[in-house]
Write a protein that holds these residues in place. Structure first.
Motif, PDB file in Angstrom:
ATOM      1  N   CYS A   1      12.616   7.924  -6.394  1.00  0.00           N
ATOM      2  CA  CYS A   1      11.452   8.334  -7.387  1.00  0.00           C
ATOM      3  C   CYS A   1      11.659   9.606  -7.846  1.00  0.00           C
ATOM      4  O   CYS A   1      11.846  10.569  -7.130  1.00  0.00           O
ATOM      5  CB  CYS A   1      10.132   8.076  -6.849  1.00  0.00           C
ATOM      6  SG  CYS A   1       8.754   8.447  -7.642  1.00  0.00           S
TER       7      CYS A   1
ATOM      8  N   SER B   1       6.048   7.697  -5.296  1.00  0.00           N
ATOM      9  CA  SER B   1       6.431   7.106  -4.279  1.00  0.00           C
ATOM     10  C   SER B   1       6.820   8.130  -3.184  1.00  0.00           C
ATOM     11  O   SER B   1       7.459   8.915  -3.097  1.00  0.00           O
ATOM     12  CB  SER B   1       7.773   6.226  -4.005  1.00  0.00           C
ATOM     13  OG  SER B   1       7.399   5.084  -5.024  1.00  0.00           O
TER      14      SER B   1
ATOM     15  N   CYS C   1       2.960   8.418 -10.962  1.00  0.00           N
ATOM     16  CA  CYS C   1       3.733   7.322 -11.419  1.00  0.00           C
ATOM     17  C   CYS C   1       4.063   7.175 -12.789  1.00  0.00           C
ATOM     18  O   CYS C   1       3.118   7.119 -13.486  1.00  0.00           O
ATOM     19  CB  CYS C   1       3.437   6.088 -10.738  1.00  0.00           C
ATOM     20  SG  CYS C   1       4.490   4.599 -11.318  1.00  0.00           S
TER      21      CYS C   1
ATOM     22  N   CYS D   1       8.893   4.119 -14.291  1.00  0.00           N
ATOM     23  CA  CYS D   1      10.016   3.788 -14.883  1.00  0.00           C
ATOM     24  C   CYS D   1      10.802   2.901 -13.966  1.00  0.00           C
ATOM     25  O   CYS D   1      11.826   2.480 -14.395  1.00  0.00           O
ATOM     26  CB  CYS D   1      10.842   5.431 -14.437  1.00  0.00           C
ATOM     27  SG  CYS D   1      10.752   5.663 -12.451  1.00  0.00           S
ATOM     28  N   ARG D   2      10.065   2.158 -12.994  1.00  0.00           N
ATOM     29  CA  ARG D   2      10.467   1.186 -12.177  1.00  0.00           C
ATOM     30  C   ARG D   2      11.989   1.414 -11.506  1.00  0.00           C
ATOM     31  O   ARG D   2      12.487   0.378 -10.945  1.00  0.00           O
ATOM     32  CB  ARG D   2      10.598   0.118 -13.043  1.00  0.00           C
ATOM     33  CG  ARG D   2       9.232  -0.696 -13.228  1.00  0.00           C
ATOM     34  CD  ARG D   2       9.087  -1.653 -14.568  1.00  0.00           C
ATOM     35  NE  ARG D   2       9.094  -0.612 -15.849  1.00  0.00           N
ATOM     36  CZ  ARG D   2       9.213  -1.265 -16.992  1.00  0.00           C
ATOM     37  NH1 ARG D   2       9.567  -2.590 -17.173  1.00  0.00           N
ATOM     38  NH2 ARG D   2       9.133  -0.228 -18.152  1.00  0.00           N
TER      39      ARG D   2
ATOM     40  N   CYS E   1      12.174   2.638  -8.392  1.00  0.00           N
ATOM     41  CA  CYS E   1      11.981   2.069  -7.280  1.00  0.00           C
ATOM     42  C   CYS E   1      11.928   0.786  -6.851  1.00  0.00           C
ATOM     43  O   CYS E   1      12.361   0.228  -5.907  1.00  0.00           O
ATOM     44  CB  CYS E   1      10.645   2.809  -6.555  1.00  0.00           C
ATOM     45  SG  CYS E   1       9.215   2.101  -7.733  1.00  0.00           S
TER      46      CYS E   1
HETATM   47  S1  SF4 Z   1       7.765   3.548 -11.181  1.00  0.00           S
HETATM   48 FE1  SF4 Z   1       9.212   5.501 -11.162  1.00  0.00          FE
HETATM   49  S2  SF4 Z   1       7.777   7.176 -10.950  1.00  0.00           S
HETATM   50 FE2  SF4 Z   1       6.657   5.172 -10.205  1.00  0.00          FE
HETATM   51  S3  SF4 Z   1       6.717   5.173  -8.209  1.00  0.00           S
HETATM   52 FE3  SF4 Z   1       8.525   3.969  -9.084  1.00  0.00          FE
HETATM   53  S4  SF4 Z   1      10.249   5.417  -9.237  1.00  0.00           S
HETATM   54 FE4  SF4 Z   1       8.486   6.523  -8.930  1.00  0.00          FE
END
Ligand code: SF4
Ligand code: SF4
Lengths: 326, 183
Positions: free
Chosen positions: B74, B79, B94, B97-98, B100
């Motif tokens: 992340c 996260s 958050c 960006c997905r 994770c």
């Molecule tokens: S979507 Fe991106 S910013 Fe959000 S928790 Fe997941 S890795 Fe982190």
């Protein structure tokens, strides 16, 4: 349960980021080469320098568009997380983009620069202070930028390769594969731009230089892809299953026919066909315009496909489906 | 007073699971999970043909991993992992960006289109913090799920893991998953 989280925008972003890295690298290199104390390829150096910053700038904008929360993209800059490839990449990409713009600026012809600043209101004194000639520092800027361009090329691969959950990506070869593909795309894009530029027709020694460069990068890329395939098929079950995606699975055709064939081996063959007679038999180099157009477009097409295949097939790979990949 | 070290985990006795999905519904109600998204689910595995047939049900959710790869990748720190092991998403940080989701080997996360952020099982941290067990655990009619603190030698899960054989899913991911499936 599992669906695709990253789509075409990410593919384009990875491609454009790599393309800029490759353009910068080829242009910087051309800037350093001299024959009899004279710059050997000044026009290549200029064209590459002027083109380099744009793809990555557009790519970064696309990446922001792809975020679930676009307006929060600034949070990427308010945190630094050294364990996250995306965090490191954000800073790397930003610094590289800035250097690429400064480098492009250093190559702006005098009259372009004057007309550019002519559009800025005279009262904006601060902006007009930037109206300086930094062309004497081109070599220094290129030198500073080299490691960053390599870094960006590698980063586009590490972003995927560092994800241990996806066996298709998680090898130490993806970073190099993306780097050489990026460098090759850059050389090809530069050649394409020079060939298309009708006002100042490309000269044969320039074509020869860029074709040679591209051959070197394509061959290096091949030397990474082959071990990737061999190593993968000899690896543990999860990796073997992941590789099945391109060895019989849904991405087989696009990988072998369109990427390996049309995007890599065909342009390589064209370029070798062009270069070999002058290299081996000492015959004059012709530099056929149409062949150059075909080869460079195919290289760019292949570079894009490589990212496409990796982003899509990689997400489909997983430890989860042990024994039931379908 | 020094805080006692805690490590929350779930033991799952999946052989008792009858696939009634009460846990799935309870989770949705407790956490307001939107239609189409799930924080917990039941894997079904069928082998053979009638009458030589075997059917296995296996509840799964976020494994609240010991070294969670979702947290590692992340870029904003949205996260994160609590000291007691629970892995959470800070919805204000958050950016969606997905990364994770891609980095989770158990596909335990989902993306919420409306808010543009990622969400997942919280192990009902809001209930746990006031001394209750997660909603799925409370609901399960066949007592498949046992919630507890691995650091507490008097806890039921401590005893189960000391005396029963168990497995974790795909330990080769290196994440150190904390859902313990009894054999
Ligand atoms: S979507 Fe991106 S910013 Fe959000 S928790 Fe997941 S890795 Fe982190
Ligand atoms: S199961 Fe996935 S979401 Fe849950 S802690 Fe592990 S890596 Fe993170």
């Amino acid at each position: 349960m599992h669906e695709l989280n990253w789509g075409l925008l990410i593919v384009v972003y990875l491609f454009l980021g790599g393309l800029s890295a490759g353009l910068f690298f080829a242009a910087g290199l051309a800037n350093y080469l001299e024959v009899d104390g004279q710059p050997a390829y000044p026009r290549i150096a200029r064209m590459g320098a002027l083109l380099a910053p744009w793809p990555v700038a557009i790519g970064s904008a696309l990446l922001i568009l792809d975020l679930g929360n676009m307006l929060r993209f600034y949070k990427l800059f308010t945190h630094f997380r050294w364990e996250s490839p995306m965090s490191i990449g954000t800073y790397l990409l930003t610094v590289f983009t800035l250097i690429a713009f400064v480098y492009a600026f250093s190559w702006l012809p005098e009259d372009w620069r004057r007309s550019l600043f002519g559009k800025v209101p005279a009262t904006w004194k601060l902006v007009h202070r930037l109206n300086v000639d930094i062309s004497a520092h081109r070599k220094t800027i290129a030198m500073v930028g080299f490691p960053f361009s390599i870094g960006v090329g590698i980063y586009t691969g590490v972003l995927l390769g560092a994800v241990s959950a996806r066996p298709f990506w998680n090898t130490n070869l993806v970073a190099q594969m993306f780097l050489f593909s990026a460098l090759s795309s850059g050389a090809a894009a530069l050649l394409l731009a020079m060939v298309l530029n009708k006002r100042e027709p490309i000269e044969t020694h320039e074509t020869k230089f860029l074709i040679t460069l591209d051959i070197v990068f394509i061959v290096l890329e091949l030397f990474i892809i082959l071990p990737y395939l061999i190593h993968g098929t000899l690896s543990v079950l999860a990796v073997k299953q992941a590789l099945w995606l391109i060895l019989g699975g849904p991405y087989t055709l696009v990988f072998w026919v369109f990427f390996m064939g049309l995007g890599l081996l065909v342009p390589l063959a064209i370029e070798v066909y062009e270069l070999a007679p002058s290299l081996l038999k000492g015959k004059p180099f012709h530099g056929d315009r149409n062949l150059a157009l075909a080869a460079t477009s195919l290289v760019l097409f292949g570079g894009f496909l490589l990212r496409y295949i990796f982003v899509y097939a990689g997400q489909a790979s997983s430890f989860h489906k042990m024994g039931l990949l379908h | 007073m020094a805080m006692k070290k805690r490590r929350y985990a779930l033991v799952i006795d999946s052989r008792k699971c009858i696939n009634c999905k009460a846990c799935v519904v309870a989770c949705k109600a407790e956490n307001g999970v939107a239609v189409g998204n799930f924080r917990d689910w039941i894997n079904e595995d069928r082998q053979g043909e009638y009458p030589k047939l075997r059917m296995d049900f296996e509840p799964e959710q976020c494994h609240h991993c010991e070294s969670p790869s979702c947290v590692r990748v992340c870029p904003t720190g949205a996260s994160w992992q609590r000291k007691d092991g629970i892995v959470l998403v800070n919805y204000d940080e958050c950016i969606g960006c997905r990364y994770c989701m891609i980095a989770c080997p158990y596909d335990a996360r989902y993306f919420v289109e409306e808010t543009g952020v990622v969400d997942k099982c919280t192990l009902c941290s809001h209930r746990v913090d006031r001394g209750d067990v997660p909603a799925c655990v409370e609901t399960c009619p066949s007592k498949v799920r046992i919630f507890g603190d691995l650091e507490d030698p008097a806890s039921r899960i401590h005893e189960l893991l000391a005396t029963r054989r168990y497995r974790v899913k795909e330990p080769q991911t290196g994440n150190g998953p904390q859902l313990y499936y009894l054999l």
